[in-house]
Design a protein around this motif. Structure first.
Motif, PDB file in Angstrom:
ATOM      1  N   LEU A 190      -4.840  21.986 -11.960  1.00  0.00           N
ATOM      2  CA  LEU A 190      -3.778  21.019 -12.251  1.00  0.00           C
ATOM      3  C   LEU A 190      -4.039  19.693 -11.520  1.00  0.00           C
ATOM      4  CD1 LEU A 190      -0.852  20.519 -13.399  1.00  0.00           C
ATOM      5  CD2 LEU A 190       0.006  21.434 -11.227  1.00  0.00           C
ATOM      6  N   PRO A 191      -4.116  18.579 -12.236  1.00  0.00           N
ATOM      7  CA  PRO A 191      -4.293  17.295 -11.534  1.00  0.00           C
ATOM      8  C   PRO A 191      -3.051  16.973 -10.683  1.00  0.00           C
ATOM      9  CG  PRO A 191      -4.780  17.087 -13.884  1.00  0.00           C
ATOM     10  CD  PRO A 191      -4.110  18.412 -13.694  1.00  0.00           C
ATOM     11  N   VAL A 192      -3.307  16.706  -9.408  1.00  0.00           N
ATOM     12  CA  VAL A 192      -2.207  16.497  -8.458  1.00  0.00           C
ATOM     13  C   VAL A 192      -2.450  15.233  -7.651  1.00  0.00           C
ATOM     14  CG1 VAL A 192      -0.974  17.455  -6.482  1.00  0.00           C
ATOM     15  CG2 VAL A 192      -1.901  18.988  -8.182  1.00  0.00           C
ATOM     16  N   SER A 193      -1.385  14.527  -7.369  1.00  0.00           N
ATOM     17  CA  SER A 193      -1.467  13.370  -6.488  1.00  0.00           C
ATOM     18  C   SER A 193      -0.348  13.498  -5.453  1.00  0.00           C
ATOM     19  CB  SER A 193      -1.292  12.133  -7.369  1.00  0.00           C
ATOM     20  OG  SER A 193      -1.357  10.991  -6.634  1.00  0.00           O
ATOM     21  N   VAL A 194      -0.702  13.415  -4.183  1.00  0.00           N
ATOM     22  CA  VAL A 194       0.290  13.603  -3.118  1.00  0.00           C
ATOM     23  C   VAL A 194       0.536  12.271  -2.414  1.00  0.00           C
ATOM     24  CG1 VAL A 194       0.891  14.868  -1.028  1.00  0.00           C
ATOM     25  CG2 VAL A 194      -0.568  15.946  -2.739  1.00  0.00           C
ATOM     26  N   ILE A 195       1.778  11.845  -2.390  1.00  0.00           N
ATOM     27  CA  ILE A 195       2.115  10.598  -1.689  1.00  0.00           C
ATOM     28  C   ILE A 195       2.412  10.970  -0.231  1.00  0.00           C
ATOM     29  CG2 ILE A 195       3.706   8.643  -1.626  1.00  0.00           C
ATOM     30  CD1 ILE A 195       4.171   9.148  -4.663  1.00  0.00           C
ATOM     31  N   LEU A 196       1.513  10.581   0.652  1.00  0.00           N
ATOM     32  CA  LEU A 196       1.619  11.049   2.046  1.00  0.00           C
ATOM     33  C   LEU A 196       2.724  10.361   2.828  1.00  0.00           C
ATOM     34  CD1 LEU A 196      -2.117  11.384   3.070  1.00  0.00           C
ATOM     35  CD2 LEU A 196      -0.485  13.221   2.626  1.00  0.00           C
ATOM     36  N   ASP A 254       8.726   3.993  -8.878  1.00  0.00           N
ATOM     37  CA  ASP A 254       7.513   3.162  -8.951  1.00  0.00           C
ATOM     38  C   ASP A 254       6.357   3.834  -8.211  1.00  0.00           C
ATOM     39  OD1 ASP A 254       8.789   1.217 -10.406  1.00  0.00           O
ATOM     40  OD2 ASP A 254       9.269  -0.038  -8.671  1.00  0.00           O
ATOM     41  N   ALA A 255       6.674   4.417  -7.058  1.00  0.00           N
ATOM     42  CA  ALA A 255       5.625   5.090  -6.271  1.00  0.00           C
ATOM     43  C   ALA A 255       5.009   6.227  -7.100  1.00  0.00           C
ATOM     44  CB  ALA A 255       6.203   5.631  -4.962  1.00  0.00           C
ATOM     45  N   VAL A 256       5.862   6.951  -7.815  1.00  0.00           N
ATOM     46  CA  VAL A 256       5.365   8.056  -8.657  1.00  0.00           C
ATOM     47  C   VAL A 256       4.458   7.495  -9.756  1.00  0.00           C
ATOM     48  CG1 VAL A 256       6.075   9.789 -10.370  1.00  0.00           C
ATOM     49  CG2 VAL A 256       7.321   9.590  -8.203  1.00  0.00           C
ATOM     50  N   VAL A 257       4.907   6.427 -10.401  1.00  0.00           N
ATOM     51  CA  VAL A 257       4.120   5.849 -11.494  1.00  0.00           C
ATOM     52  C   VAL A 257       2.760   5.373 -10.960  1.00  0.00           C
ATOM     53  CG1 VAL A 257       4.037   3.953 -13.173  1.00  0.00           C
ATOM     54  CG2 VAL A 257       6.168   5.223 -12.817  1.00  0.00           C
ATOM     55  N   GLU A 258       2.773   4.743  -9.789  1.00  0.00           N
ATOM     56  CA  GLU A 258       1.516   4.251  -9.209  1.00  0.00           C
ATOM     57  C   GLU A 258       0.582   5.399  -8.820  1.00  0.00           C
ATOM     58  OE1 GLU A 258       2.508   1.567  -5.949  1.00  0.00           O
ATOM     59  OE2 GLU A 258       4.057   0.690  -7.214  1.00  0.00           O
ATOM     60  N   ALA A 259       1.162   6.529  -8.487  1.00  0.00           N
ATOM     61  CA  ALA A 259       0.337   7.664  -8.042  1.00  0.00           C
ATOM     62  C   ALA A 259      -0.301   8.408  -9.210  1.00  0.00           C
ATOM     63  CB  ALA A 259       1.186   8.624  -7.210  1.00  0.00           C
ATOM     64  N   LEU A 260       0.276   8.253 -10.393  1.00  0.00           N
ATOM     65  CA  LEU A 260      -0.186   9.042 -11.556  1.00  0.00           C
ATOM     66  C   LEU A 260      -1.687   8.946 -11.838  1.00  0.00           C
ATOM     67  CD1 LEU A 260       2.696   8.683 -14.159  1.00  0.00           C
ATOM     68  CD2 LEU A 260       1.811  10.769 -13.106  1.00  0.00           C
ATOM     69  N   PRO A 261      -2.241   7.723 -11.886  1.00  0.00           N
ATOM     70  CA  PRO A 261      -3.658   7.647 -12.262  1.00  0.00           C
ATOM     71  C   PRO A 261      -4.583   8.295 -11.238  1.00  0.00           C
ATOM     72  CG  PRO A 261      -2.639   5.457 -12.180  1.00  0.00           C
ATOM     73  CD  PRO A 261      -1.645   6.416 -11.641  1.00  0.00           C
ATOM     74  N   LEU A 262      -4.067   8.567 -10.043  1.00  0.00           N
ATOM     75  CA  LEU A 262      -4.933   9.152  -9.007  1.00  0.00           C
ATOM     76  C   LEU A 262      -4.944  10.677  -9.005  1.00  0.00           C
ATOM     77  CD1 LEU A 262      -3.862   6.299  -7.264  1.00  0.00           C
ATOM     78  CD2 LEU A 262      -5.955   7.190  -6.248  1.00  0.00           C
ATOM     79  N   ALA A 263      -4.188  11.272  -9.902  1.00  0.00           N
ATOM     80  CA  ALA A 263      -4.080  12.737  -9.875  1.00  0.00           C
ATOM     81  C   ALA A 263      -5.434  13.380 -10.172  1.00  0.00           C
ATOM     82  CB  ALA A 263      -3.048  13.189 -10.889  1.00  0.00           C
ATOM     83  N   LYS A 264      -5.786  14.309  -9.311  1.00  0.00           N
ATOM     84  CA  LYS A 264      -7.047  15.044  -9.494  1.00  0.00           C
ATOM     85  C   LYS A 264      -6.811  16.512  -9.200  1.00  0.00           C
ATOM     86  CE  LYS A 264     -10.402  11.452  -8.490  1.00  0.00           C
ATOM     87  NZ  LYS A 264      -9.965  10.459  -7.512  1.00  0.00           N
ATOM     88  N   ALA A 282       0.816  -1.219   0.000  1.00  0.00           N
ATOM     89  CA  ALA A 282       0.000   0.000   0.000  1.00  0.00           C
ATOM     90  C   ALA A 282       0.841   1.257   0.000  1.00  0.00           C
ATOM     91  CB  ALA A 282      -0.893  -0.001   1.230  1.00  0.00           C
ATOM     92  N   LEU A 283       0.260   2.290  -0.519  1.00  0.00           N
ATOM     93  CA  LEU A 283       0.934   3.577  -0.602  1.00  0.00           C
ATOM     94  C   LEU A 283      -0.074   4.615  -0.158  1.00  0.00           C
ATOM     95  CD1 LEU A 283       3.302   5.214  -1.991  1.00  0.00           C
ATOM     96  CD2 LEU A 283       1.859   5.176  -3.997  1.00  0.00           C
ATOM     97  N   GLY A 284       0.294   5.408   0.845  1.00  0.00           N
ATOM     98  CA  GLY A 284      -0.645   6.442   1.282  1.00  0.00           C
ATOM     99  C   GLY A 284      -0.630   7.580   0.294  1.00  0.00           C
ATOM    100  N   VAL A 285      -1.676   7.757  -0.403  1.00  0.00           N
ATOM    101  CA  VAL A 285      -1.707   8.822  -1.401  1.00  0.00           C
ATOM    102  C   VAL A 285      -2.863   9.752  -1.125  1.00  0.00           C
ATOM    103  CG1 VAL A 285      -2.174   9.347  -3.813  1.00  0.00           C
ATOM    104  CG2 VAL A 285      -0.580   7.561  -3.236  1.00  0.00           C
ATOM    105  N   CYS A 286      -2.607  11.014  -1.150  1.00  0.00           N
ATOM    106  CA  CYS A 286      -3.660  11.990  -0.964  1.00  0.00           C
ATOM    107  C   CYS A 286      -3.867  12.693  -2.288  1.00  0.00           C
ATOM    108  CB  CYS A 286      -3.208  12.996   0.085  1.00  0.00           C
ATOM    109  SG  CYS A 286      -3.988  14.576  -0.014  1.00  0.00           S
ATOM    110  N   THR A 287      -5.080  12.653  -2.770  1.00  0.00           N
ATOM    111  CA  THR A 287      -5.357  13.458  -3.954  1.00  0.00           C
ATOM    112  C   THR A 287      -6.244  14.606  -3.513  1.00  0.00           C
ATOM    113  OG1 THR A 287      -7.228  12.081  -4.446  1.00  0.00           O
ATOM    114  CG2 THR A 287      -5.181  11.578  -5.580  1.00  0.00           C
ATOM    115  N   PHE A 288      -6.106  15.712  -4.124  1.00  0.00           N
ATOM    116  CA  PHE A 288      -6.976  16.814  -3.765  1.00  0.00           C
ATOM    117  C   PHE A 288      -8.400  16.435  -4.137  1.00  0.00           C
ATOM    118  CE2 PHE A 288      -2.997  19.421  -4.066  1.00  0.00           C
ATOM    119  CZ  PHE A 288      -2.912  19.573  -2.703  1.00  0.00           C
ATOM    120  N   PRO A 289      -9.391  17.110  -3.548  1.00  0.00           N
ATOM    121  CA  PRO A 289     -10.759  16.627  -3.660  1.00  0.00           C
ATOM    122  C   PRO A 289     -11.248  16.462  -5.101  1.00  0.00           C
ATOM    123  CG  PRO A 289     -10.628  18.528  -2.231  1.00  0.00           C
ATOM    124  CD  PRO A 289      -9.289  18.355  -2.835  1.00  0.00           C
TER     125      PRO A 289
END
Ligand SMILES: C=CC1=C(C)c2cc3[nH]c(cc4nc(cc5[nH]c(cc1n2)c(C)c5CCC(=O)O)C(CCC(=O)O)=C4C)c(C)c3C=C
Ligand SMILES: [Fe+2]
Length: 470
Positions: free
Chosen positions: A247-253, A412-422, A72-79
């Protein structure tokens, strides 16, 4: 403003509500030698950040089993917010990765203004709401008082922090690791308390017309005082900016549980253990950066839970390799008169030395670059203390820096976070945002300074500060 934090794993192991209170941002200008720079200051209320789970060991073990399978990767995407497209043509995607870090003084002259920025952060000195007006005068006072001690430390490691250089190298290595995975990205560095400030990095991101952004704090475990503080700054920069709010953003917490990170830590430990004459007799001593107890117990900082879980995972990995050494965790680098997470590194070193432990391997665990707390505090102060307390054989695991397995895992973490960018909500509401008023600022600074001096002169505060600051 509210942001949701959810795991990427598919299960909701890390689903949390992550509420940032409405904050006030003002630009201010601080003299730094002959140079002036602007910085952002946040006045936050109701620190109801992250209700971290209080886990028993059994719960941690159960969770770890799930983590190991899900990675698992803690990822925060903006709302949730659909990015509006004002153009019918397809825009070429330009990916950006923003590495967040603390920053450090590059010269001894930088030390006091750097400390000022640090202590002016309400996520570092958390004053009750009614006393918030004291934040900057107190920051000024504490930074001036602490500067001589800090300068000694920085002088001992060559006259400045290596953090900027190392973080730049990590940014370069990450860009190349992404390229090796066929992902082209610009990698930016944004520091919280010194150059290059997060604000500067964001300006560059805007100039480069980045179309998707992954934010990666270089702290494996989440703390209000590190990742939390940096993200709060980002939220303020984004709010009210038309380009950034779309801007679509994904934050890895946090990413302490990633197998690549755990493996690379285990590799370093295994390698250093091999340098001892009797590796199996060495105590593995994890030394984590401390935070005040109130962060964890009152504000719900998940830092302590994440730290314990991180160490559990590293020890599991070592066990799987047939390494079953004793280990312990203690917290270092406390500042100021409040209670910090215990046990304290200096006290535990003395205790275990007196109990007869002869060989010890120190493992810095909160941070992935060498910095003052590894090079001076651990390598000089703690080593000296340990040897004085009866430990004969001392070793220290280096920070991960640009370790290739580690950097590849971050990629890898960056690549996994990409589809979650909002995209962040386009809202630019300013209801609680106060306009910057220089007169009000000066009046507050004046009366705040007087009150801060009076407070500091009370015998109890004087005693506490004398013992802990200098
Ligand atoms: C006063 C409160 C502090 C909290 C809370 C805190 C948390 C925290 N810090 C790091 C990592 C770093 N801290 C660094 C410097 C630094 N930190 C504090 C205080 C707090 N840190 C001070 C006063 C300083 C200045 C140095 C000194 O005077 O001791 C650095 C930079 C080091 C460098 O090389 O320049 C890092 C990195 C973590 C991980 C953390 C909470 C988890
Ligand atoms: Fe710190």
């Amino acid at each position: 403003m509210e942001a949701a934090a959810a795991s990427l794993s598919g299960s909701n192991i890390f689903h949390r509500n992550y509420r940032f209170s409405r904050s006030i941002i003002r630009s201010r200008y601080i003299a730094s030698g002959s140079r002036y720079f602007s910085n952002s200051d946040l006045n936050t209320q109701n620190h109801s950040v992250f209700k971290g789970p209080n886990l028993s060991n059994v719960q941690i073990q159960k969770r770890n089993l799930r983590l190991q399978t899900n990675c698992a990767l803690g990822v925060c995407t903006f709302p949730e917010n659909v990015m509006e497209s004002h153009h019918s043509h397809v825009v070429e995607e330009k990916l950006g990765v923003l590495l967040l870090n603390l920053g450090g003084p590059e010269t001894l002259n930088d030390v006091q203004p750097f400390l000022y920025n640090l202590f002016a952060d309400p996520d570092i000195i958390r004053l009750p709401r009614l006393l918030r007006f004291l934040q900057r005068p107190l920051a000024k006072l504490i930074s001036v008082l602490r500067a001589p001690k800090s300068k000694e430390g920085y002088a001992a490691i060559g006259g400045g922090s290596p953090l900027r250089k190392i973080t730049d190298e990590q940014a370069d290595a990450l860009r190349m690791a992404l390229e090796a995975k066929n992902v082209r990205a610009n990698v930016y560095v944004g520091m919280r308390y010194w150059f290059p400030f997060t604000e500067e990095a964001i300006e560059q991101i805007k100039r480069d017309r980045i179309t998707k952004l992954v934010v990666l704090p270089l702290y494996p475990q989440f703390s209000i005082s590190t990742t939390g503080s940096s993200i709060r700054v980002l939220q303020h920069i984004f709010k009210g900016d038309a380009y950034l709010s779309r801007l679509p953003v994904s934050v890895i917490l946090s990413w302490y549980q990633r197998q690549g990170y755990i493996n690379s830590m285990a590799d370093l430990i295994e390698k250093e253990l091999g340098k001892f004459a009797k590796p199996e007799e060495v105590m593995i001593f994890f030394s984590a950066h401390g935070v005040p107890v109130s962060y964890v117990e009152e504000a719900g900082d998940p830092y302590k839970d994440q730290m314990e879980e991180c160490i559990y995972l590293i020890m599991q990995e070592l066990k799987a390799r047939g390494i079953g050494n004793d280990h312990t965790l203690a917290y270092q680098s406390r500042v100021g008169p409040v209670q910090w997470l215990k046990p304290y590194t200096d006290e535990v070193l003395v205790e275990i030395g007196q109990k007869g432990v002869k060989s010890l391997l120190a493992v810095p665990i909160s941070f992935v670059s060498e910095h003052i707390e590894t090079l001076e505090e651990i390598d000089m102060e703690y080593k000296h203390l340990a040897l004085e307390s009866g430990i004969k054989n001392w070793g220290r695991v280096p920070a991960l820096g640009c370790n290739s397995l580690f950097i590849s895992d971050l990629a890898d973490a960056v690549v996994e976070a990409l589809p979650l960018a909002k995209a962040l909500s386009a809202s630019t509401e300013n209801d609680e945002e106060a306009e910057y008023d220089p007169l009000r600022y000066l009046v507050k600074m004046f009366f705040g300074s007087i009150l801060a001096f009076l407070l500091l002169l009370t015998p109890r505060v004087l005693l506490a500060f004398r013992n802990s600051l200098f």
